[in-house]
Design a protein around this motif. Structure first.
Motif, PDB file in Angstrom:
ATOM      1  N   ASP A 143      61.834  28.747  48.318  1.00 46.95           N
ATOM      2  CA  ASP A 143      60.461  28.661  48.254  1.00 46.95           C
ATOM      3  C   ASP A 143      59.951  29.597  46.909  1.00 46.95           C
ATOM      4  O   ASP A 143      59.060  29.508  46.302  1.00 46.95           O
ATOM      5  N   SER A 144      61.137  30.946  46.831  1.00 50.02           N
ATOM      6  CA  SER A 144      60.737  31.799  45.528  1.00 50.02           C
ATOM      7  C   SER A 144      60.695  31.071  44.245  1.00 50.02           C
ATOM      8  O   SER A 144      60.093  31.245  43.358  1.00 50.02           O
ATOM      9  N   LEU A 145      61.880  30.547  44.045  1.00 48.82           N
ATOM     10  CA  LEU A 145      62.155  29.927  43.068  1.00 48.82           C
ATOM     11  C   LEU A 145      61.524  28.436  42.618  1.00 48.82           C
ATOM     12  O   LEU A 145      60.884  28.345  41.334  1.00 48.82           O
ATOM     13  N   GLY A 146      61.280  27.655  43.500  1.00 48.18           N
ATOM     14  CA  GLY A 146      60.713  26.317  43.211  1.00 48.18           C
ATOM     15  C   GLY A 146      59.460  26.018  43.998  1.00 48.18           C
ATOM     16  O   GLY A 146      58.673  25.058  44.007  1.00 48.18           O
ATOM     17  N   GLY A 147      58.983  26.924  44.637  1.00 44.85           N
ATOM     18  CA  GLY A 147      57.861  26.740  45.684  1.00 44.85           C
ATOM     19  C   GLY A 147      56.312  27.283  44.998  1.00 44.85           C
ATOM     20  O   GLY A 147      56.279  27.477  43.742  1.00 44.85           O
ATOM     21  N   THR A 157      70.613  30.876  47.912  1.00 37.40           N
ATOM     22  CA  THR A 157      69.772  29.937  47.238  1.00 37.40           C
ATOM     23  C   THR A 157      68.695  29.196  48.459  1.00 37.40           C
ATOM     24  O   THR A 157      67.732  28.790  48.232  1.00 37.40           O
ATOM     25  N   ARG A 158      69.322  29.035  49.658  1.00 35.72           N
ATOM     26  CA  ARG A 158      68.395  28.636  50.658  1.00 35.72           C
ATOM     27  C   ARG A 158      67.457  29.711  50.981  1.00 35.72           C
ATOM     28  O   ARG A 158      66.126  29.220  51.273  1.00 35.72           O
ATOM     29  N   MET A 159      67.427  30.923  50.973  1.00 38.17           N
ATOM     30  CA  MET A 159      66.511  31.839  51.096  1.00 38.17           C
ATOM     31  C   MET A 159      65.733  31.935  50.030  1.00 38.17           C
ATOM     32  O   MET A 159      64.280  32.141  50.301  1.00 38.17           O
ATOM     33  N   LYS A 205      71.134  36.601  29.342  1.00 36.79           N
ATOM     34  CA  LYS A 205      71.279  34.972  29.153  1.00 36.79           C
ATOM     35  C   LYS A 205      70.817  34.327  30.579  1.00 36.79           C
ATOM     36  O   LYS A 205      70.055  33.540  30.640  1.00 36.79           O
ATOM     37  N   TYR A 206      71.518  35.154  31.679  1.00 36.69           N
ATOM     38  CA  TYR A 206      70.894  34.510  33.084  1.00 36.69           C
ATOM     39  C   TYR A 206      69.407  34.698  33.183  1.00 36.69           C
ATOM     40  O   TYR A 206      68.548  34.012  33.714  1.00 36.69           O
ATOM     41  N   ALA A 207      68.907  35.875  32.731  1.00 35.84           N
ATOM     42  CA  ALA A 207      67.463  36.340  32.798  1.00 35.84           C
ATOM     43  C   ALA A 207      66.839  35.467  31.831  1.00 35.84           C
ATOM     44  O   ALA A 207      65.738  34.935  32.258  1.00 35.84           O
ATOM     45  N   ASN A 208      66.882  35.055  30.806  1.00 34.48           N
ATOM     46  CA  ASN A 208      66.285  34.170  29.951  1.00 34.48           C
ATOM     47  C   ASN A 208      66.162  32.851  30.352  1.00 34.48           C
ATOM     48  O   ASN A 208      65.331  32.178  30.420  1.00 34.48           O
ATOM     49  N   ARG A 209      67.350  32.239  31.024  1.00 38.02           N
ATOM     50  CA  ARG A 209      67.470  31.150  31.769  1.00 38.02           C
ATOM     51  C   ARG A 209      66.126  30.914  32.892  1.00 38.02           C
ATOM     52  O   ARG A 209      65.447  29.942  33.205  1.00 38.02           O
ATOM     53  N   ALA A 210      65.940  32.163  33.759  1.00 41.19           N
ATOM     54  CA  ALA A 210      65.135  32.140  34.880  1.00 41.19           C
ATOM     55  C   ALA A 210      63.743  32.191  34.361  1.00 41.19           C
ATOM     56  O   ALA A 210      62.837  31.671  35.083  1.00 41.19           O
ATOM     57  N   LYS A 211      63.632  32.815  33.003  1.00 42.95           N
ATOM     58  CA  LYS A 211      62.353  32.972  32.564  1.00 42.95           C
ATOM     59  C   LYS A 211      61.552  31.558  32.108  1.00 42.95           C
ATOM     60  O   LYS A 211      60.533  31.351  32.292  1.00 42.95           O
ATOM     61  N   ASN A 212      62.979  30.553  32.122  1.00 40.67           N
ATOM     62  CA  ASN A 212      62.155  29.199  31.647  1.00 40.67           C
ATOM     63  C   ASN A 212      61.688  28.536  33.195  1.00 40.67           C
ATOM     64  O   ASN A 212      61.146  27.592  32.762  1.00 40.67           O
ATOM     65  N   ILE A 213      61.780  29.101  33.999  1.00 33.47           N
ATOM     66  CA  ILE A 213      61.299  28.360  35.466  1.00 33.47           C
ATOM     67  C   ILE A 213      59.813  28.578  35.357  1.00 33.47           C
ATOM     68  O   ILE A 213      59.195  29.765  35.349  1.00 33.47           O
ATOM     69  N   LYS A 214      59.031  27.582  35.468  1.00 30.92           N
ATOM     70  CA  LYS A 214      57.337  27.649  35.406  1.00 30.92           C
ATOM     71  C   LYS A 214      57.177  26.928  36.869  1.00 30.92           C
ATOM     72  O   LYS A 214      57.308  25.895  36.927  1.00 30.92           O
ATOM     73  N   THR A 215      56.093  27.674  37.475  1.00 36.78           N
ATOM     74  CA  THR A 215      55.807  27.404  38.817  1.00 36.78           C
ATOM     75  C   THR A 215      54.270  27.711  38.665  1.00 36.78           C
ATOM     76  O   THR A 215      53.913  28.489  37.825  1.00 36.78           O
ATOM     77  N   LYS A 216      53.430  26.830  39.331  1.00 37.64           N
ATOM     78  CA  LYS A 216      52.194  27.130  39.556  1.00 37.64           C
ATOM     79  C   LYS A 216      51.776  27.425  40.746  1.00 37.64           C
ATOM     80  O   LYS A 216      51.564  26.461  41.842  1.00 37.64           O
ATOM     81  N   ALA A 217      51.534  28.788  40.964  1.00 35.50           N
ATOM     82  CA  ALA A 217      51.049  29.290  42.368  1.00 35.50           C
ATOM     83  C   ALA A 217      49.645  29.035  42.550  1.00 35.50           C
ATOM     84  O   ALA A 217      48.805  29.282  41.773  1.00 35.50           O
ATOM     85  N   VAL A 218      49.246  28.375  43.812  1.00 34.53           N
ATOM     86  CA  VAL A 218      47.865  28.025  44.005  1.00 34.53           C
ATOM     87  C   VAL A 218      47.573  28.703  45.528  1.00 34.53           C
ATOM     88  O   VAL A 218      48.388  28.753  46.465  1.00 34.53           O
ATOM     89  N   PRO A 219      46.438  29.592  45.605  1.00 32.38           N
ATOM     90  CA  PRO A 219      46.342  30.243  46.752  1.00 32.38           C
ATOM     91  C   PRO A 219      46.016  29.246  47.864  1.00 32.38           C
ATOM     92  O   PRO A 219      45.412  28.226  47.787  1.00 32.38           O
TER      93      PRO A 219
END
Length: 133
Positions: free
Chosen positions: A47-51, A42-44, A76-90
């Motif tokens: 940035d990919s999950l919440g950044g 999760t440390r690695m 079920k695991y993938a469905n929970r991951a699908k709910n993560i919304k991030t906004k990537a800005v260049p």
């Protein structure tokens, strides 16, 4: 012995990843603590999950009836991951703005050097460039 411990560590990391995904994907818990430090995985992936990233998760499932429970848990695991919304800005840097700011600083410093030179020559002191450094 060794494979059992290795499997246990992998399961611990996946559980920590599931906890992070649950915390990030739950819309009712805005601003909730996300336990990224619970495992190396999760440390690695912090940035990919919440950044500021676009992330893809691939779920591998099996059509076999013997793998039914694993397939359902994976989905079920993938469905929970699908709910993560991030906004990537260049990450764009406006280079011309930085250059113009530095040009202004250089011009101000040159003006200050000239002002100091005239002040010192007004006191009848002879200056060489090494004295100003």
């Amino acid at each position: 012995g060794i494979r059992l411990r290795e499997g246990a560590k992998i399961n611990t990391s996946l559980l920590a990843l599931a906890n992070c995904i649950n915390a990030l994907g739950d819309k009712t818990k805005k601003g909730f603590f996300v336990p990224f430090r619970d495992s190396k995985l999760t440390r690695m992936l912090k940035d990919s999950l919440g950044g500021n990233c676009k992330t893809v998760m691939i779920a591998t499932v099996s059509p076999g009836s013997s793998q039914y429970e694993e397939t359902v848990n994976t989905l079920k695991y993938a469905n929970r991951a699908k709910n993560i919304k991030t906004k990537a800005v260049p990450n764009k840097k406006m280079v011309h703005l930085h250059i113009s700011a530095y040009k202004n600083i250089i011009a101000d410093l040159r003006d200050e050097i000239e002002r100091l030179r005239t002040m010192m020559t007004g006191n009848n002191q002879v200056l060489n460039p090494k004295q100003l450094e």
